[in-house]
Design a protein around this motif. Sequence first.
Motif, short mmCIF file in Angstrom:
data_model
loop_
_atom_site.label_atom_id
_atom_site.label_comp_id
_atom_site.label_asym_id
_atom_site.label_seq_id
_atom_site.Cartn_x
_atom_site.Cartn_y
_atom_site.Cartn_z
N LEU A 36 0.82 -1.21 0.00
CA LEU A 36 0.00 0.00 0.00
C LEU A 36 0.86 1.26 0.00
N GLU A 37 1.94 1.22 0.75
CA GLU A 37 2.84 2.38 0.80
C GLU A 37 3.35 2.70 -0.61
N LYS A 38 3.66 1.67 -1.37
CA LYS A 38 4.16 1.83 -2.74
C LYS A 38 3.03 2.33 -3.66
N ILE A 39 1.83 1.76 -3.49
CA ILE A 39 0.68 2.13 -4.32
C ILE A 39 0.27 3.58 -4.08
N ASN A 40 0.43 4.04 -2.85
CA ASN A 40 -0.03 5.39 -2.47
C ASN A 40 1.00 6.50 -2.66
N ARG A 41 2.14 6.19 -3.23
CA ARG A 41 3.21 7.19 -3.37
C ARG A 41 2.80 8.40 -4.20
N ASP A 42 1.95 8.16 -5.19
CA ASP A 42 1.53 9.26 -6.06
C ASP A 42 0.16 9.81 -5.67
N GLY A 43 -0.26 9.54 -4.45
CA GLY A 43 -1.57 10.00 -3.98
C GLY A 43 -2.28 8.89 -3.24
N LYS A 44 -2.98 9.24 -2.18
CA LYS A 44 -3.64 8.25 -1.33
C LYS A 44 -4.83 7.61 -2.08
N LYS A 45 -4.65 6.34 -2.44
CA LYS A 45 -5.69 5.61 -3.15
C LYS A 45 -6.48 4.67 -2.24
N ALA A 46 -5.82 4.18 -1.18
CA ALA A 46 -6.49 3.21 -0.30
C ALA A 46 -5.85 3.22 1.07
N GLU A 47 -6.65 2.88 2.08
CA GLU A 47 -6.17 2.76 3.46
C GLU A 47 -6.66 1.45 4.05
N LEU A 48 -5.80 0.83 4.83
CA LEU A 48 -6.14 -0.43 5.49
C LEU A 48 -6.34 -0.20 6.98
N ARG A 49 -7.45 -0.69 7.50
CA ARG A 49 -7.69 -0.66 8.95
C ARG A 49 -7.76 -2.09 9.46
N ILE A 50 -7.06 -2.32 10.57
CA ILE A 50 -6.86 -3.66 11.10
C ILE A 50 -7.54 -3.75 12.47
N TYR A 51 -8.45 -4.71 12.60
CA TYR A 51 -9.15 -4.92 13.87
C TYR A 51 -8.86 -6.34 14.35
N SER A 52 -8.39 -6.45 15.58
CA SER A 52 -8.07 -7.77 16.11
C SER A 52 -7.95 -7.72 17.62
N ALA A 53 -8.33 -8.85 18.25
CA ALA A 53 -8.15 -8.99 19.70
C ALA A 53 -6.90 -9.78 20.03
N THR A 54 -6.14 -10.16 19.01
CA THR A 54 -4.91 -10.93 19.24
C THR A 54 -3.90 -10.09 20.01
N PRO A 55 -3.38 -10.60 21.13
CA PRO A 55 -2.34 -9.86 21.86
C PRO A 55 -1.09 -9.69 21.00
N LEU A 56 -0.61 -8.46 20.87
CA LEU A 56 0.56 -8.16 20.06
C LEU A 56 1.52 -7.27 20.83
N THR A 57 2.79 -7.38 20.53
CA THR A 57 3.78 -6.47 21.12
C THR A 57 3.69 -5.13 20.37
N ASP A 58 4.23 -4.09 20.99
CA ASP A 58 4.25 -2.78 20.33
C ASP A 58 5.04 -2.84 19.03
N GLU A 59 6.10 -3.62 19.01
CA GLU A 59 6.92 -3.74 17.81
C GLU A 59 6.14 -4.39 16.67
N GLN A 60 5.35 -5.44 16.99
CA GLN A 60 4.53 -6.09 15.97
C GLN A 60 3.50 -5.11 15.38
N LYS A 61 2.89 -4.32 16.24
CA LYS A 61 1.91 -3.33 15.77
C LYS A 61 2.58 -2.29 14.87
N LYS A 62 3.76 -1.87 15.25
CA LYS A 62 4.48 -0.84 14.51
C LYS A 62 4.86 -1.33 13.11
N VAL A 63 5.29 -2.58 13.02
CA VAL A 63 5.68 -3.15 11.72
C VAL A 63 4.47 -3.35 10.83
#
Length: 425
Positions: A259-286
């Motif tokens: 998506l980062e590559k697709i959006n370089r020439d203008g914001k075409k799409a955004e991804l929103r992630i919903y989950s109850a899975t426990p994650l570390t801050d590093e996992q969320k950041k990546v």
Amino acid sequence: MRILFVSSSPVNRQTSIGNSFLNLFDGFDAEFYSLYSRTGYPDKKIKSAFRIAEAQLVKNIFNSKKIGKKVENYEETTLEDKSAQKLETTVKLNQSQLKYIARDAVWKLAPWKNENLRAYIEEVNPDLIFSVLSSNSAVNDMAAYAAKISGAKVILYAWDDNYSYPYSKSPLLRAAQFFRRKKMRKTAALASDLFVISDIQKYDYEKIFSRECKVITKGADFSKREEKPVLHNNPLKILYAGNLALGRSETISHITKALEKINRDGKKAELRIYSATPLTDEQKKVMADSSNSFFMGSVSALEVQKLQSEADILIHAESFKEEYFNLIHYSFSTKLVDCFHSAKCIFAVGPEKAASIDCLIKNDAAVVAKSDDEIYEKLNRLINDKNMIDEYAAKAWEYGKKSFDRVNIQRLLKESIEKVLQKRN
């Protein structure tokens, strides 16, 4: 008819197992009861429940009177519950497989087969026990004990590959799995019927357990598709809602990079992630860069339906890592049925030999990236072709209608239960 569900998680709409059980038995003329071990409370459709909290097992390993209790209040969260929830989250974040060996040992040593549990089973006096067949020996043992005390018939449902040996070559982990496999075979022998979730699993499990298996999945009401004008969001809304364990968070991170590559020439799409899975801050950041993708935390099942109805593209993700393949290759996500029912375009990423990906490819029910290298190419083409989005939205609905209509699925389940209970009588 009285049906006792036996599981690790509580039977409610927020857990995968609860969502599946409640969906399968929706509208059944029966009383439902629940025996489980994790924190949380059952759905109000459950007439009564009994919990053997794993935290209790550790604290009271030599005191059977304090292990297990009837769940009285389905709303109130006690300090004991909060403490147990914290422990469960810590355990989930721990990547070591040794935690499962420790869990098996605790259940083996603790006196949970006590008067508290016996009294509850005798009070319920179930006609049928419905449980999962998994490598969690505690669940298998609870189902077997409930069947022994009550004399009820047992139907089991397997939807993950918990039978294969782990990817690790550790002698300790493989030895532990040897004994779990032995327990699974013993538990499967108790069942009057064994359901599985995919044709691939049916083929393998019939050979492993030397018995007929029946394929059954979550269903939905496909009697009428909601007619509404197709209006695409700008930028397009892409949604992932579900489990992020077993390498799925890494797969989502690859989608974010695309998506980062697709959006370089203008914001075409955004991804929103919903989950109850426990994650570390590093996992969320990546996984979520807060520009092209955003981690939103957990929401209710009802809210997920609303979010799906507002999205343009829904994501189904599996891991390409070999270490996770045995754990996911039979699986057919219950979330996929929700995606079909929402009549939205599905973008799927995962190995083509995984049951869910194989199904989507064979039925042309989604745009599929079969490798990390295909993610950018396939997603870029989809985002830039609104007609393609609409085409695959229609295909998702039509495939769902053909294969996952709740009426047909429940008919199979009812017929099986009637035959099983006739044998008891």
